[in-house]
Design a protein around this motif. Structure first.
Motif, PDB file in Angstrom:
ATOM      1  N   SER A   1       8.623  -1.172 -11.323  1.00  0.00           N
ATOM      2  CA  SER A   1       7.818  -2.209 -10.672  1.00  0.00           C
ATOM      3  C   SER A   1       6.451  -1.650 -10.316  1.00  0.00           C
ATOM      4  O   SER A   1       6.238  -0.429 -10.325  1.00  0.00           O
ATOM      5  N   MET A   2       5.555  -2.553 -10.005  1.00  0.00           N
ATOM      6  CA  MET A   2       4.204  -2.194  -9.581  1.00  0.00           C
ATOM      7  C   MET A   2       3.840  -3.023  -8.361  1.00  0.00           C
ATOM      8  O   MET A   2       4.095  -4.237  -8.344  1.00  0.00           O
ATOM      9  N   SER A   3       3.275  -2.393  -7.344  1.00  0.00           N
ATOM     10  CA  SER A   3       2.927  -3.069  -6.093  1.00  0.00           C
ATOM     11  C   SER A   3       1.427  -2.952  -5.853  1.00  0.00           C
ATOM     12  O   SER A   3       0.855  -1.860  -5.995  1.00  0.00           O
ATOM     13  N   ILE A   4       0.811  -4.065  -5.502  1.00  0.00           N
ATOM     14  CA  ILE A   4      -0.609  -4.098  -5.145  1.00  0.00           C
ATOM     15  C   ILE A   4      -0.710  -4.770  -3.784  1.00  0.00           C
ATOM     16  O   ILE A   4      -0.378  -5.954  -3.647  1.00  0.00           O
ATOM     17  N   PHE A   5      -1.156  -4.020  -2.763  1.00  0.00           N
ATOM     18  CA  PHE A   5      -1.183  -4.521  -1.391  1.00  0.00           C
ATOM     19  C   PHE A   5      -2.619  -4.769  -0.946  1.00  0.00           C
ATOM     20  O   PHE A   5      -3.530  -3.982  -1.243  1.00  0.00           O
ATOM     21  N   PHE A   6      -2.792  -5.867  -0.203  1.00  0.00           N
ATOM     22  CA  PHE A   6      -4.097  -6.268   0.326  1.00  0.00           C
ATOM     23  C   PHE A   6      -4.079  -6.107   1.850  1.00  0.00           C
ATOM     24  O   PHE A   6      -3.062  -6.401   2.494  1.00  0.00           O
ATOM     25  N   PRO A   7      -5.176  -5.657   2.459  1.00  0.00           N
ATOM     26  CA  PRO A   7      -5.164  -5.371   3.901  1.00  0.00           C
ATOM     27  C   PRO A   7      -5.098  -6.642   4.747  1.00  0.00           C
ATOM     28  O   PRO A   7      -5.691  -7.666   4.413  1.00  0.00           O
ATOM     29  N   VAL A   8      -4.360  -6.542   5.842  1.00  0.00           N
ATOM     30  CA  VAL A   8      -4.312  -7.593   6.859  1.00  0.00           C
ATOM     31  C   VAL A   8      -4.858  -7.054   8.170  1.00  0.00           C
ATOM     32  O   VAL A   8      -5.748  -7.633   8.784  1.00  0.00           O
ATOM     33  N   PHE A   9      -4.337  -5.921   8.625  1.00  0.00           N
ATOM     34  CA  PHE A   9      -4.824  -5.261   9.839  1.00  0.00           C
ATOM     35  C   PHE A   9      -5.037  -3.790   9.516  1.00  0.00           C
ATOM     36  O   PHE A   9      -4.084  -3.002   9.499  1.00  0.00           O
ATOM     37  N   LYS A  10      -6.299  -3.451   9.196  1.00  0.00           N
ATOM     38  CA  LYS A  10      -6.678  -2.081   8.843  1.00  0.00           C
ATOM     39  C   LYS A  10      -5.737  -1.563   7.754  1.00  0.00           C
ATOM     40  O   LYS A  10      -5.516  -2.215   6.748  1.00  0.00           O
TER      41      LYS A  10
ATOM     42  N   THR B   1      -0.998  -2.808   8.406  1.00  0.00           N
ATOM     43  CA  THR B   1      -0.245  -3.965   7.914  1.00  0.00           C
ATOM     44  C   THR B   1      -0.936  -4.507   6.672  1.00  0.00           C
ATOM     45  O   THR B   1      -2.154  -4.657   6.654  1.00  0.00           O
ATOM     46  N   ALA B   2      -0.146  -4.770   5.652  1.00  0.00           N
ATOM     47  CA  ALA B   2      -0.697  -5.291   4.397  1.00  0.00           C
ATOM     48  C   ALA B   2       0.307  -6.242   3.775  1.00  0.00           C
ATOM     49  O   ALA B   2       1.514  -6.140   4.006  1.00  0.00           O
ATOM     50  N   ILE B   3      -0.208  -7.172   3.010  1.00  0.00           N
ATOM     51  CA  ILE B   3       0.627  -8.099   2.258  1.00  0.00           C
ATOM     52  C   ILE B   3       0.288  -7.920   0.783  1.00  0.00           C
ATOM     53  O   ILE B   3      -0.887  -7.765   0.429  1.00  0.00           O
ATOM     54  N   GLY B   4       1.306  -7.892  -0.061  1.00  0.00           N
ATOM     55  CA  GLY B   4       1.045  -7.557  -1.453  1.00  0.00           C
ATOM     56  C   GLY B   4       1.923  -8.294  -2.429  1.00  0.00           C
ATOM     57  O   GLY B   4       2.858  -9.016  -2.050  1.00  0.00           O
ATOM     58  N   VAL B   5       1.593  -8.087  -3.702  1.00  0.00           N
ATOM     59  CA  VAL B   5       2.321  -8.684  -4.816  1.00  0.00           C
ATOM     60  C   VAL B   5       3.091  -7.570  -5.510  1.00  0.00           C
ATOM     61  O   VAL B   5       2.530  -6.510  -5.821  1.00  0.00           O
ATOM     62  N   VAL B   6       4.375  -7.805  -5.750  1.00  0.00           N
ATOM     63  CA  VAL B   6       5.239  -6.847  -6.444  1.00  0.00           C
ATOM     64  C   VAL B   6       5.560  -7.416  -7.821  1.00  0.00           C
ATOM     65  O   VAL B   6       6.090  -8.526  -7.926  1.00  0.00           O
ATOM     66  N   PHE B   7       5.245  -6.661  -8.860  1.00  0.00           N
ATOM     67  CA  PHE B   7       5.496  -7.079 -10.238  1.00  0.00           C
ATOM     68  C   PHE B   7       6.747  -6.363 -10.743  1.00  0.00           C
ATOM     69  O   PHE B   7       6.739  -5.132 -10.881  1.00  0.00           O
ATOM     70  N   HIS B   8       7.809  -7.124 -11.008  1.00  0.00           N
ATOM     71  CA  HIS B   8       9.039  -6.544 -11.556  1.00  0.00           C
ATOM     72  C   HIS B   8       9.039  -6.641 -13.072  1.00  0.00           C
ATOM     73  O   HIS B   8       9.073  -5.646 -13.772  1.00  0.00           O
ATOM     74  N   ASP B   9       9.038  -7.854 -13.562  1.00  0.00           N
ATOM     75  CA  ASP B   9       8.964  -8.130 -14.990  1.00  0.00           C
ATOM     76  C   ASP B   9       7.709  -8.958 -15.242  1.00  0.00           C
ATOM     77  O   ASP B   9       7.022  -9.378 -14.311  1.00  0.00           O
ATOM     78  N   LEU B  10       7.468  -9.224 -16.520  1.00  0.00           N
ATOM     79  CA  LEU B  10       6.266  -9.989 -16.865  1.00  0.00           C
ATOM     80  C   LEU B  10       6.414 -11.467 -16.539  1.00  0.00           C
ATOM     81  O   LEU B  10       5.456 -12.225 -16.732  1.00  0.00           O
ATOM     82  N   ASP B  11       7.561 -11.887 -16.083  1.00  0.00           N
ATOM     83  CA  ASP B  11       7.749 -13.287 -15.700  1.00  0.00           C
ATOM     84  C   ASP B  11       8.335 -13.421 -14.302  1.00  0.00           C
ATOM     85  O   ASP B  11       8.944 -14.436 -13.975  1.00  0.00           O
ATOM     86  N   TYR B  12       8.157 -12.384 -13.476  1.00  0.00           N
ATOM     87  CA  TYR B  12       8.784 -12.378 -12.154  1.00  0.00           C
ATOM     88  C   TYR B  12       7.849 -11.715 -11.162  1.00  0.00           C
ATOM     89  O   TYR B  12       7.350 -10.614 -11.398  1.00  0.00           O
ATOM     90  N   LEU B  13       7.599 -12.403 -10.047  1.00  0.00           N
ATOM     91  CA  LEU B  13       6.739 -11.892  -8.981  1.00  0.00           C
ATOM     92  C   LEU B  13       7.476 -11.949  -7.649  1.00  0.00           C
ATOM     93  O   LEU B  13       8.358 -12.791  -7.451  1.00  0.00           O
ATOM     94  N   ALA B  14       7.071 -11.068  -6.750  1.00  0.00           N
ATOM     95  CA  ALA B  14       7.600 -11.081  -5.385  1.00  0.00           C
ATOM     96  C   ALA B  14       6.453 -10.812  -4.418  1.00  0.00           C
ATOM     97  O   ALA B  14       5.522 -10.061  -4.732  1.00  0.00           O
ATOM     98  N   ILE B  15       6.507 -11.425  -3.252  1.00  0.00           N
ATOM     99  CA  ILE B  15       5.529 -11.203  -2.182  1.00  0.00           C
ATOM    100  C   ILE B  15       6.194 -10.341  -1.117  1.00  0.00           C
ATOM    101  O   ILE B  15       7.321 -10.635  -0.685  1.00  0.00           O
ATOM    102  N   ALA B  16       5.506  -9.285  -0.691  1.00  0.00           N
ATOM    103  CA  ALA B  16       6.083  -8.328   0.248  1.00  0.00           C
ATOM    104  C   ALA B  16       5.094  -8.016   1.361  1.00  0.00           C
ATOM    105  O   ALA B  16       3.885  -8.192   1.215  1.00  0.00           O
ATOM    106  N   VAL B  17       5.640  -7.542   2.483  1.00  0.00           N
ATOM    107  CA  VAL B  17       4.844  -7.102   3.633  1.00  0.00           C
ATOM    108  C   VAL B  17       5.045  -5.605   3.801  1.00  0.00           C
ATOM    109  O   VAL B  17       6.180  -5.114   3.801  1.00  0.00           O
ATOM    110  N   LEU B  18       3.939  -4.877   3.924  1.00  0.00           N
ATOM    111  CA  LEU B  18       3.954  -3.435   4.148  1.00  0.00           C
ATOM    112  C   LEU B  18       3.532  -3.177   5.589  1.00  0.00           C
ATOM    113  O   LEU B  18       2.451  -3.585   6.003  1.00  0.00           O
ATOM    114  N   GLN B  19       4.380  -2.497   6.348  1.00  0.00           N
ATOM    115  CA  GLN B  19       4.108  -2.255   7.762  1.00  0.00           C
ATOM    116  C   GLN B  19       4.251  -0.764   8.061  1.00  0.00           C
ATOM    117  O   GLN B  19       5.277  -0.151   7.741  1.00  0.00           O
ATOM    118  N   ALA B  20       3.191  -0.180   8.659  1.00  0.00           N
ATOM    119  CA  ALA B  20       3.252   1.223   9.065  1.00  0.00           C
ATOM    120  C   ALA B  20       4.164   1.355  10.280  1.00  0.00           C
ATOM    121  O   ALA B  20       4.094   0.561  11.214  1.00  0.00           O
TER     122      ALA B  20
END
Length: 296
Positions: free
Chosen positions: A200-209, A212-231
């Motif tokens: 998989s590949m994860s690309i996270f965008f900043p929310v609070f410095k 905290t970030a919210i990102g898109v997780v790519f599993h397959d070429l036809d499947y996406l997931a939205i995830a939250v990254l928290q320190a």
């Protein structure tokens, strides 16, 4: 970030009161020049403040991370944080039966030249896309093999009566030969090097410095997931990852989101390099002008 109650705003108010208090009396040329310099400096600082807030590149991704499999619940991640830093992660599923909550740890940090970071990003991206395309081809082969097996089973005695015995034997022999070849290929593909491609590949965008970030997780070429990254700690070495949205999307949409995010990440890094070079040039010019004044 400077708010309305920051020391910068208080300083501006005090300067305005000072300028208003001396504006009633005649001013000398030196005082006018000094006041103009102060106004210009305040206007420049205010412009930089709003430019920094309204800069669209503030929404650029924090990092691009590729996850390589170790065991089903454990993965190693290669994260390109910027074009000068590459981090190595270990990701552990909190519950092996529920693969949507993970804990991630930074174990290694490398400061590398920009060309090397760009090479790592391009190599991992190419390996990820090649692995996913290879997976699609394997799925297509399995579907064709299953279809041939079902066709052979559906060939009953009533259909064989209309064919000669030799023709039936030839047809059956070809089908069995094809099935045997495909099974042999499946055994060979157990040693396929693409098995080590990123899962998989994860690309996270900043929310609070960077906490905290919210990102898109790519599993397959036809499947996406939205995830939250928290320190989980202030020094940003330990994180929790929680996936809460899963979507089946067309290939074209997945590739569009993927390349837009990567291009935004690269645009932000190029902008940072350009700003750094510009500041260095300005500092060199200031230093040379001050040195010339001292010499004269």
């Amino acid at each position: 970030m400077r708010g309305p109650s920051s020391p910068y705003m208080f300083m501006q108010q005090y300067l305005e009161q000072y300028l208003n208090s001396i504006s009633w009396r005649p001013q000398s040329i030196a005082e006018r020049q000094y006041i103009e310099k102060i106004k210009h400096a305040l206007a420049e600082q205010q412009r930089k403040f709003y430019v920094r807030i309204l800069n669209p590149l503030n929404l650029s991704p924090l990092s691009v991370t590729f996850w390589f499999p170790v065991i089903p619940s454990l993965a190693i991640g290669v994260s390109v944080t910027n074009l000068g830093e590459v981090d190595i992660y270990i990701r552990q599923a909190m519950d092996p039966t529920f693969a949507n909550i993970f804990s991630a740890f930074i174990i290694l940090e490398f400061h590398v030249p920009s060309p090397l970071a760009l090479l790592i990003l391009a190599s991992c991206l190419g390996l990820y896309l090649t692995g996913k395309i290879n997976k699609l081809l394997e799925t297509l082969k399995k579907e064709l093999l299953t279809e041939q097996e079902e066709r052979l089973q559906a060939l009953g005695e009533e259909e064989l009566d209309f064919l000669s015995t030799q023709a039936c034997l030839d047809l059956e022999g070809k089908i069995l030969e094809t099935i045997a070849e495909e099974k042999h290929r499946s055994i060979i593909e157990a040693l396929n090097p693409f098995k080590l491609a990123p899962i998989s590949m994860s690309i996270f965008f900043p929310v609070f410095k960077d906490h905290t970030a919210i990102g898109v997780v790519f599993h397959d070429l036809d499947y996406l997931a939205i995830a939250v990254l928290q320190a989980l700690e202030p020094n940003d070495k330990m994180y929790s990852i929680f996936r809460f949205i899963h979507a089946q999307v067309p290939f074209s949409l997945t590739l569009l989101v993927m390349f837009l995010a990567i291009h935004l990440f690269l645009s932000d890094e190029i902008n940072k390099i350009e700003q750094g070079a510009r500041e260095e040039v300005i500092n060199e010019v200031k230093g040379s002008s001050q040195q010339m004044k001292k010499n004269y």
